[in-house]
Structures are given as C-alpha cells and as structure tokens.
Design an enzyme around this catalytic site. Sequence first.
Site, PDB file in Angstrom:
ATOM      1  N   ASP A   8      49.463 -15.656 -54.953  1.00 33.55           N
ATOM      2  CA  ASP A   8      48.751 -16.932 -54.841  1.00 33.55           C
ATOM      3  C   ASP A   8      47.505 -16.888 -55.721  1.00 33.55           C
ATOM      4  O   ASP A   8      46.555 -16.164 -55.415  1.00 33.55           O
ATOM      5  CB  ASP A   8      48.387 -17.133 -53.359  1.00 33.55           C
ATOM      6  CG  ASP A   8      47.451 -18.316 -53.148  1.00 33.55           C
ATOM      7  OD1 ASP A   8      47.406 -19.195 -54.036  1.00 33.55           O
ATOM      8  OD2 ASP A   8      46.788 -18.350 -52.099  1.00 33.55           O
ATOM      9  N   ASP A  27      45.530 -21.204 -51.957  1.00 33.08           N
ATOM     10  CA  ASP A  27      45.970 -22.128 -50.893  1.00 33.08           C
ATOM     11  C   ASP A  27      46.970 -21.450 -49.947  1.00 33.08           C
ATOM     12  O   ASP A  27      47.590 -22.107 -49.118  1.00 33.08           O
ATOM     13  CB  ASP A  27      46.573 -23.415 -51.486  1.00 33.08           C
ATOM     14  CG  ASP A  27      47.818 -23.128 -52.324  1.00 33.08           C
ATOM     15  OD1 ASP A  27      48.182 -21.940 -52.476  1.00 33.08           O
ATOM     16  OD2 ASP A  27      48.427 -24.096 -52.828  1.00 33.08           O
ATOM     17  N   ASP A  32      52.262 -19.079 -56.503  1.00 35.30           N
ATOM     18  CA  ASP A  32      52.375 -20.123 -57.529  1.00 35.30           C
ATOM     19  C   ASP A  32      52.675 -19.509 -58.893  1.00 35.30           C
ATOM     20  O   ASP A  32      52.703 -18.282 -59.048  1.00 35.30           O
ATOM     21  CB  ASP A  32      51.097 -20.978 -57.564  1.00 35.30           C
ATOM     22  CG  ASP A  32      49.838 -20.121 -57.469  1.00 35.30           C
ATOM     23  OD1 ASP A  32      49.791 -19.106 -58.191  1.00 35.30           O
ATOM     24  OD2 ASP A  32      48.948 -20.429 -56.652  1.00 35.30           O
ATOM     25  N   ASP A  50      67.144 -21.450 -60.530  1.00 42.67           N
ATOM     26  CA  ASP A  50      68.127 -21.896 -59.557  1.00 42.67           C
ATOM     27  C   ASP A  50      68.640 -23.272 -59.953  1.00 42.67           C
ATOM     28  O   ASP A  50      67.858 -24.140 -60.344  1.00 42.67           O
ATOM     29  CB  ASP A  50      67.461 -21.999 -58.184  1.00 42.67           C
ATOM     30  CG  ASP A  50      68.097 -21.063 -57.185  1.00 42.67           C
ATOM     31  OD1 ASP A  50      69.201 -21.393 -56.727  1.00 42.67           O
ATOM     32  OD2 ASP A  50      67.505 -20.020 -56.882  1.00 42.67           O
ATOM     33  N   ASP A  84      73.432 -22.410 -57.017  1.00 41.17           N
ATOM     34  CA  ASP A  84      73.412 -22.467 -55.560  1.00 41.17           C
ATOM     35  C   ASP A  84      74.719 -23.056 -54.996  1.00 41.17           C
ATOM     36  O   ASP A  84      75.185 -24.085 -55.483  1.00 41.17           O
ATOM     37  CB  ASP A  84      72.231 -23.359 -55.146  1.00 41.17           C
ATOM     38  CG  ASP A  84      71.946 -23.303 -53.663  1.00 41.17           C
ATOM     39  OD1 ASP A  84      71.608 -22.234 -53.164  1.00 41.17           O
ATOM     40  OD2 ASP A  84      72.065 -24.363 -53.003  1.00 41.17           O
ATOM     41  N   HIS A 122      66.752 -13.739 -50.759  1.00 41.75           N
ATOM     42  CA  HIS A 122      65.931 -14.577 -49.875  1.00 41.75           C
ATOM     43  C   HIS A 122      66.729 -15.110 -48.682  1.00 41.75           C
ATOM     44  O   HIS A 122      66.155 -15.798 -47.839  1.00 41.75           O
ATOM     45  CB  HIS A 122      65.360 -15.736 -50.690  1.00 41.75           C
ATOM     46  CG  HIS A 122      66.444 -16.636 -51.212  1.00 41.75           C
ATOM     47  ND1 HIS A 122      67.365 -16.224 -52.163  1.00 41.75           N
ATOM     48  CD2 HIS A 122      66.792 -17.894 -50.885  1.00 41.75           C
ATOM     49  CE1 HIS A 122      68.210 -17.206 -52.388  1.00 41.75           C
ATOM     50  NE2 HIS A 122      67.891 -18.229 -51.633  1.00 41.75           N
ATOM     51  N   ASP A 123      68.024 -14.839 -48.632  1.00 39.83           N
ATOM     52  CA  ASP A 123      68.855 -15.320 -47.519  1.00 39.83           C
ATOM     53  C   ASP A 123      69.247 -14.196 -46.570  1.00 39.83           C
ATOM     54  O   ASP A 123      70.054 -14.402 -45.658  1.00 39.83           O
ATOM     55  CB  ASP A 123      70.148 -15.954 -48.060  1.00 39.83           C
ATOM     56  CG  ASP A 123      69.887 -17.271 -48.745  1.00 39.83           C
ATOM     57  OD1 ASP A 123      68.876 -17.925 -48.421  1.00 39.83           O
ATOM     58  OD2 ASP A 123      70.685 -17.655 -49.616  1.00 39.83           O
ATOM     59  N   GLU A 129      76.706 -18.664 -56.860  1.00 36.83           N
ATOM     60  CA  GLU A 129      76.759 -18.212 -55.462  1.00 36.83           C
ATOM     61  C   GLU A 129      78.068 -18.757 -54.906  1.00 36.83           C
ATOM     62  O   GLU A 129      78.273 -19.965 -54.859  1.00 36.83           O
ATOM     63  CB  GLU A 129      75.567 -18.767 -54.678  1.00 36.83           C
ATOM     64  CG  GLU A 129      75.535 -18.228 -53.259  1.00 36.83           C
ATOM     65  CD  GLU A 129      74.615 -19.023 -52.340  1.00 36.83           C
ATOM     66  OE1 GLU A 129      74.102 -18.446 -51.393  1.00 36.83           O
ATOM     67  OE2 GLU A 129      74.443 -20.245 -52.552  1.00 36.83           O
TER      68      GLU A 129
HETATM   69  C1  NOJ Z   1      71.894 -21.043 -50.619  1.00 36.13           C
HETATM   70  C2  NOJ Z   1      70.475 -20.656 -50.845  1.00 36.13           C
HETATM   71  O1  NOJ Z   1      70.413 -19.346 -51.296  1.00 36.13           O
HETATM   72  C3  NOJ Z   1      69.768 -20.888 -49.533  1.00 36.13           C
HETATM   73  O2  NOJ Z   1      68.465 -20.351 -49.533  1.00 36.13           O
HETATM   74  C4  NOJ Z   1      69.748 -22.357 -49.254  1.00 36.13           C
HETATM   75  O3  NOJ Z   1      69.192 -22.586 -47.989  1.00 36.13           O
HETATM   76  C5  NOJ Z   1      71.164 -22.945 -49.279  1.00 36.13           C
HETATM   77  N1  NOJ Z   1      71.945 -22.446 -50.370  1.00 36.13           N
HETATM   78  C6  NOJ Z   1      71.109 -24.435 -49.414  1.00 36.13           C
HETATM   79  O4  NOJ Z   1      70.687 -24.805 -50.684  1.00 36.13           O
END
Ligand code: NOJ
Length: 561
Positions: A25, A29, A33, A102, A204, A334-335, A259
């Site tokens: 950051d 904030d 960024d 992305d 995505d 991140h998932d 993905e």
């Molecule tokens: C896959 C992404 O990696 C995830 O973070 C997102 O929530 C879903 N697709 C929906 O876009």
Amino acid sequence: MQDTIHKKWWKEKVVYQLYPRSFKDANGDGIGDLKGIIEKLDYIQNLGIDVVWLNPVYESPNDDMGYDISDYRSIMKEFGSMDDFEMLVKGLHDRGIKIIMDLVVNHTSDEHRWFKESRKSKDNPYRNYYHWWDAEKGKPPYRWSIFDKESNAWKYDAATNSYYFHIFSEKQPDLNWENPEVRYEVYDMMKFWLDKGIDGFRMDVIACISKDTTFPQMPSNMPVGEWFPYYAQGPHLHEYLQEMNREVFSKYDCMNVGEMSFITTENALLFVDEDRQELQTFYHFDNTGDGVSNENFMYADDSNWDLVSWKNIFYKWDQVFETKGWGTIYLGNHDMSRMVSRFGNDSEKYRSISAKMLHTFILSMRATPYIYYGDEIGMTNTNHTNIENYQDLYTINYYNGLKQKGEDHEGFLKSHAKISRDNARTPMQWDHQTQAGFSNVKPWLAVNANYKDINVAEQECNPNSVLHYFRKMVGLRKSNETLIYGKFDLVDSTNEQLFAFTRRLGNEMLLVVLNFSDSPAVLITTIPFSNSTILISNIEHPQIDHSFKPYAAVIYKIYNK
Ligand code: NOJ
C-alpha cells in the site's frame, strides 16, 4: 525424446502471481496499489521470475474483489490510474519481466454499463448481452450458484419481470457468449490491453463461457462431476476459443493460460494441441482439489488426500502433454489456502523446510510453474474461525446462508477455515513493523499474526531462509533445460511418503526426491544416486543411505542414463 520437444518461450518462464490488493500500500489507505507494486519492482526482479500475473485491477465495485468488473478499460481507483499502470508495465519490461492480466469475461459486474442497459427493457440493444429468463414462462430450471446466499444462480429482476443468470454472485451476471457482439467487444478489449504492451492473459473460468443456454431441467441428484455442459464446457467452447485465437492471440506474441473447470485428461488436448489454435495452456483442479470436500467445495476434507494418488494425478497429466500441448503447475493461488499449510507443514519446526521442499517440487516439474506471492517466504494460513475476520463473499455468503436456514454455520466455519480463500489474501509480510510493512494504517484484511517471524526483511538477512532457497531454485530451473523439457517418470511410485521422479534430456538424468512427510522415508530404486552430485537440497545432508529426512528435498545429477 529430444525430437519431440517443441520449444517456446512461454514454456520456459517462471510466473509470479501477484494479488495487488495485498502486495504493498503506497498511498496509506490500507489497500495495496499499483504504486506499491512499483516500489517493489527490484524485489520482484530479484526473485528471478520472468512473468507477473496480476489479479484484476480493472474498475470494480469489489463484490468479488475485482472479479466483478464494471469497466474493462479503466483501472480501479483504489489501485491507482492508467498512468500508474503504464508505469508498472514499463518498470517490469525494463527489468526483462513480462506481465499478464486477468481476463474475466464469463461475467461482468451488475454495475457494468452493459448490464445496466440490459436490465432496463426487453428491447434494449444490450438485452441480449446477458442470459434472461422471462418470468411469464414460470420459474427457470434450478441452477446452483457458487457465491449466492441461497445457492441459486437465477436472480429475479422486477424491472422486466425476468430472471438473469449468474454462476457466481448476484452482482456477477453471466455474459451471453452466443451473441457475437459480446464476443467482439471482448476481443476488442483484449487488443486494447495487448496494444498497451501487456504480454497475455490468465483467463478466468474460461470453460464457462459456453453452456447449454436452453437451460433444460437438470437431472436430480446428478454428481457434480457430470454438471458440464450445464455450467461449462458447452457446445460452442472450442468454436469461441478458436475465434478468439484467430481474432486476438494469433496477432500477438503473447501467452495465455485458461482456468479450466471440468477438464479431463481425455479432452485436454482439444484445448492445447498447437495444431488446433486455441489455447497454449490451462490449469485444472485435480491436484489442488484434494483436501477439499467433493460435495460443494466449501468444507475441508483430508480424507481424500493421499500421496500415492496425488503422484498419479501428476503422472497422468504429464502423460497427456508428453508430445503435444503443455501443462502448468501451481500449489497456491488467491482461491486456495496457503500452499505450506495445505501441502507442507506450517508448524514452527517444519514450515521453512517444507516450504523449500514444495518450491523444489513446483520448479522441477515439466510444466510452466506459477508461484503465488508470499509463498516465496513461506506465508501460512490464518485459519480464522470467527466470521468477523473474513472479507471474502464466498465464505460470508455461505455462512449467512446456513445461519438463515438455522444450520450449523459455526461448524462450517471451523472446517472451512482451513481452506478459505482469505487465508491466502492477507497482506504481504515485508518486515516486523506494524502491519508487516504493508501499510501504515489498518489494512483491508488483517495481517497474519506471525508476521514478526515470517517476513521478507528477516529472510533477506538469513542465508538459510525460504526466500534465498526460492531464488536459488528459480535460478537452477532457468539454467537447466532438463528441468524444463526433460521427460518425467515416477520413481518408487507407491512410496507413501516420498515423491520421487526423474527428468531426462539427452544424456542427462536428474533424480528429484521429495519427502512429503514428517518422518524419515526410504527410497526404493536401482538408480545409483547416493554418490551423485547434488544440484540443490533444502538440508545439508538430506539422506543417509537410502533414507531421506523429514521434508527433505534433493535434486541429484545422474549422468549417462
Ligand atoms: C475464478 C477466480 O479465480 C475467483 O477468484 C473468482 O471468484 C471466480 N473465478 C469468479 O470470477
């Protein structure tokens, strides 16, 4: 083997995935960024990686942290400006690093101009950009939604007495890819970014762009594994990807990775066989889905994880790409929860060594490796069991849904804590100062309490750190073609503790041995490795006779095999 190698630059790259909200950051904030990333460009370069994958930075109301885009051609204000973005691209390129973004085009935000128009009236020019079901026909056949409180993918919209379709949250309506105008809007937008100089896209939920849009009734009690083509892998998927390739990818020297849900080893090459001109690579979930309940992906379930079958997943997938196509490898993003907590051991005793072991694994497989920010220092899960600590709608909506129904929401959270996405979205741990040097105010998501022990500053000073090892391993991969292109074969495949394999190219053979367990393990093989040169190891004496120490990782160089 050598004859069948098709060398390409994007097969040889090491990708670093960067979650901009949590990296650095710069403007105080509490939200990461672009300027923050720019401040850290030298750090990124020193990792030795070649490509940065940036999670979405487009304008978005952030219902799903940027995966709900309201304007594809502008930068989210919280992240900065287009000038900042251009400066970032230049800063990366000046350092010889590529950048992929992305591409989120299965859905937009409900605040996107197209959707705002689409919902106004049935004859609006944008009506057909989305999937609508006229309520005069009755209720639409049920479809599950992954982020919806009621798990219902249809949302009623009174303005036109219709339902719209959203696989993800109700603020993420699905685009109608059957409409060529939608497709060409997307291709134009892709060219807009490629013309700005980016080097490709991570695509995505790309398999979802084609689905059965007649929306027939689904058979009841159908196993999740059979849900396509109701949600993804629909009848026009290959046609759309070939069109995208023709209109966009073929015109640029860029890279892409899809993905890909519902992919199998049988249909994999239909996407990445070079001759079919679709995608270069994709990633699947076969190996990362282990440890998560198969029923609805919300609960942790270790009962479906065992090393022998896990090894076979990698073997099976490697075979698919033996002569055609190309794979990817990742153990975190991140998932998912943090890789060291999920596949290694995040106890104080083994965290560092097991993180190094996992990096040895990712960077010695025959596939393009993806490393998630923070994993280079072995960041761990937070495992929060209090809903107040969550920001992710995935967790929050499911929890509230259960609560509303009077079901066991606290029990859910206890299990889900281990696999929640927020585990891996906490701010980067730069140093031991307040907020881990990420920000000087309270961040959007709390820093992991262990930042005083696990941070970049400390690891820079410690030659035995995960960070130093990671850099060394990246360097080894990049200087050794066998690690990139060499043939992959399992060794002692039924060993329940060791993941051992060879990589062979020309006259060179490497043996990689990884102990995935917290006890010593014996390798059964006729390969004479004991006195071979060790290219890298996470411990000084990893092996005594054929027995490998807990979480040991070692790569031996064995000649003339
Ligand atoms: C896959 C992404 O990696 C995830 O973070 C997102 O929530 C879903 N697709 C929906 O876009």
